[in-house]
Scaffold this motif. Structure first.
Motif, mmCIF file in Angstrom:
data_model
loop_
_atom_site.group_PDB
_atom_site.id
_atom_site.type_symbol
_atom_site.label_atom_id
_atom_site.label_comp_id
_atom_site.label_asym_id
_atom_site.label_seq_id
_atom_site.Cartn_x
_atom_site.Cartn_y
_atom_site.Cartn_z
ATOM 1 N N ILE A 2 0.846 -1.193 0.000
ATOM 2 C CA ILE A 2 0.000 0.000 0.000
ATOM 3 C C ILE A 2 0.883 1.245 0.000
ATOM 4 N N LEU A 4 0.852 5.754 -0.676
ATOM 5 C CA LEU A 4 -0.030 6.920 -0.722
ATOM 6 C C LEU A 4 -0.690 7.016 -2.091
ATOM 7 N N LEU A 7 -3.550 4.663 -2.279
ATOM 8 C CA LEU A 7 -4.708 5.125 -1.505
ATOM 9 C C LEU A 7 -5.452 6.213 -2.277
ATOM 10 N N SER A 10 -7.250 4.567 -5.015
ATOM 11 C CA SER A 10 -8.450 3.900 -4.486
ATOM 12 C C SER A 10 -9.579 4.896 -4.350
ATOM 13 N N ALA A 11 -9.207 6.135 -4.002
ATOM 14 C CA ALA A 11 -10.221 7.161 -3.812
ATOM 15 C C ALA A 11 -10.644 7.777 -5.141
ATOM 16 N N HIS A 13 -8.651 9.367 -7.290
ATOM 17 C CA HIS A 13 -7.948 10.617 -7.577
ATOM 18 C C HIS A 13 -6.478 10.324 -7.813
ATOM 19 N N ALA A 232 -4.560 14.261 3.787
ATOM 20 C CA ALA A 232 -5.915 13.909 3.334
ATOM 21 C C ALA A 232 -6.222 14.592 2.007
ATOM 22 N N LEU A 235 -4.596 12.976 -0.924
ATOM 23 C CA LEU A 235 -5.215 11.695 -1.299
ATOM 24 C C LEU A 235 -6.389 11.896 -2.254
ATOM 25 N N VAL A 236 -6.971 13.099 -2.245
ATOM 26 C CA VAL A 236 -8.036 13.376 -3.213
ATOM 27 C C VAL A 236 -7.571 14.420 -4.231
#
Lengths: 321, 321
Positions: A2, A4, A7, A10-11, A13, A232, A235-236
């Motif tokens: 995993i 960043l 992740l 996964s989102a 973005h 955060a 991540l997007v």
């Protein structure tokens, strides 16, 4: 494994490979300090220019009695041609300030609007809806002058008077002002109470309303949560961040508390996780030292007290766990 | 809507609803400070007991000349029966210290081992492999006495002497000592240089080697990255965190730099994003004030300088953006 990146993927973005940091030290950083001289501001901006930063919020055109530290905005505006490669913007809170900024030759403005009634009244003496209408008029005025008008939404997460800000209030302001042509949107965590879950939620709420305008974040580190909020946001896929050298700035009812997210701490963090900033840590340290000397106090940034990891010189000094 | 929970779920891990914080202020926090008295330590632990914390790293059994501030470990050990509901552990760096701890009646030990040769030599006077062998003997000794033996891996991310620590080195130590029966594993960011990507990677690397032992994190906030590292760890389901009230502790070659992740900042952050800690912020503030008075200096935590968001009293005081 995993990462960043995974992740973020996964989102749904793309995890950013580079970000665009706006230095707000000369405005948000200095506005509550004892005034420094025009010459010192010029030296500060000179030092910032050497860091490689491409965007600086340099002053505000607001009531000189409310913010005496920035009362020299027209004089400072005349000096900005010294740095032709930097995109300067100035903060305005109303139509009169916007006119004064344009008259002073600053045509890249950032209109600040509070998302909560209590803060709107205290900061601008208007209701939120009156502030929205003022914003539309300012955007029209600036665009008519061939300028750029960004919008920063203060108290986007919490208000010191009204408590938590409903995301719908932020969305409503966004829809109206981006609809009126705002060129960029910044969500401000005015009192440093944002958390990663609310950053994710608010970015997701407003982004569909901004098909062409970038959505950025203005984070304060009052409660040591700013870097988690940055993570955060990354991540997007957020790529626009405000920061102030030395963690300058703060909140009048939190004496000694950290102010803005510190530029050098943000740069150290981002570069270390492979996100390019274009900023130089040594020059940021020099700019911080300079302003620390002007203010006669130590800075709030972590990196003003230790070496960055990037370029860290491992030394033979005993440590404990 | 993207949430932290969904990001964790995307990563294949349950986002924690609750975490288990170990307070390390009495050991890691005080070890480099001017010594405080036994009576003051008792008052400090009394104050910590009122916070609701269930685990405290209370002292270390190491060379009194190396860590004079904790030279009263045997005397303090005799007092621990005052708090029957708290799980105390003591740090040891070698077999002799483990024997002394057991003799003093402390049968819950944490063996610290450095993952890098430079730090192993400086901190324990042994090579990494010699430290592994010592660890196996200590685990056997403690288990034979009916005790619990955890392992904390220092310099798990970077070493101040050797630079970046290969994850394979951490994995090798983990395999040997968890294989030898270590009851819990903690990865320590000794000099505060960990980043979220490396936290994710290292947790993912060592976790398969710990089928029954929990994997926790010991984070320092030297470069303002600890909370981002906590967020990354939560996204992959880590629930064990070390922290020190007031951000006590630090690093001898980073004067003034933040020390351990501050317990009150961590609690404010976690509770605000819906992760239960069981700790009380007001009692944490009281414990911090107490130790601040003993040390005669202000604390490094953000919450020692501002109100928490939880229970924040919104006040009618003007602010700027």
């Amino acid at each position: 494994m995993i990462t960043l990146e995974s992740l973020g993927a996964s989102a749904g973005h793309e995890f950013p490979r580079a970000v665009d940091i706006r230095e707000v030290g000369p405005r948000d950083g200095l506005q509550l300090e004892q005034p420094v001289t025009l010459q010192q501001k010029i030296e500060f901006i000179d030092a910032l220019a050497r860091t490689g930063v491409k965007r600086i919020e340099v002053t505000s055109f607001v009531s000189p009695s409310a913010v005496p530290a920035l009362a020299d905005a027209p004089e400072l505006a005349r000096e900005l041609r010294r740095w032709p490669d930097i995109e300067f913007c100035a903060l305005v809170a109303g139509y009169g300030g916007a006119k004064r900024a344009l008259a002073a030759g600053v045509n890249h403005l950032q209109y600040v609007i509070s998302a909560s009634e209590g803060h709107a009244r205290a900061n601008a003496g208007k209701s939120v809806q009156e502030s929205v209408e003022a914003g539309k008029a300012i955007i029209e005025l600036v665009h008519a002058a061939g300028g750029i008008c960004e919008v920063i939404i203060a108290t986007a997460f919490d208000c010191p008077f009204d408590g938590p800000t409903p995301p719908e209030a932020v969305a409503g302001i966004t829809a109206e002002l981006v609809g009126a042509g705002a060129d960029r949107l910044t969500l401000a965590d005015t009192i440093g109470t944002a958390t990663p879950d609310r950053v994710l939620a608010l970015v997701q709420t407003v982004r569909p309303l901004c098909p062409e305008a970038a959505v950025g974040l203005h984070l304060h580190n009052t409660r040591d949560t700013a870097m988690a909020n940055v993570l955060a946001a990354l991540l997007v896929g957020v790529t626009d961040f405000d920061a102030a050298v030395g963690g300058l700035g703060g909140c009048p009812f939190a004496p000694g508390a950290s102010g803005n997210l510190a530029t050098e701490d943000l740069v150290n963090f981002l570069e270390d996780i492979g996100v390019s900033t274009g900023l130089d840590l040594e020059e940021l340290a020099a700019a911080g030292s300079l302003v620390s000397g002007f203010l006669g106090r130590s800075l709030n940034s972590a990196l003003s007290k230790c070496a960055p990891r990037i370029g860290f010189t491992y030394a033979s000094i005993p440590t404990a766990v």
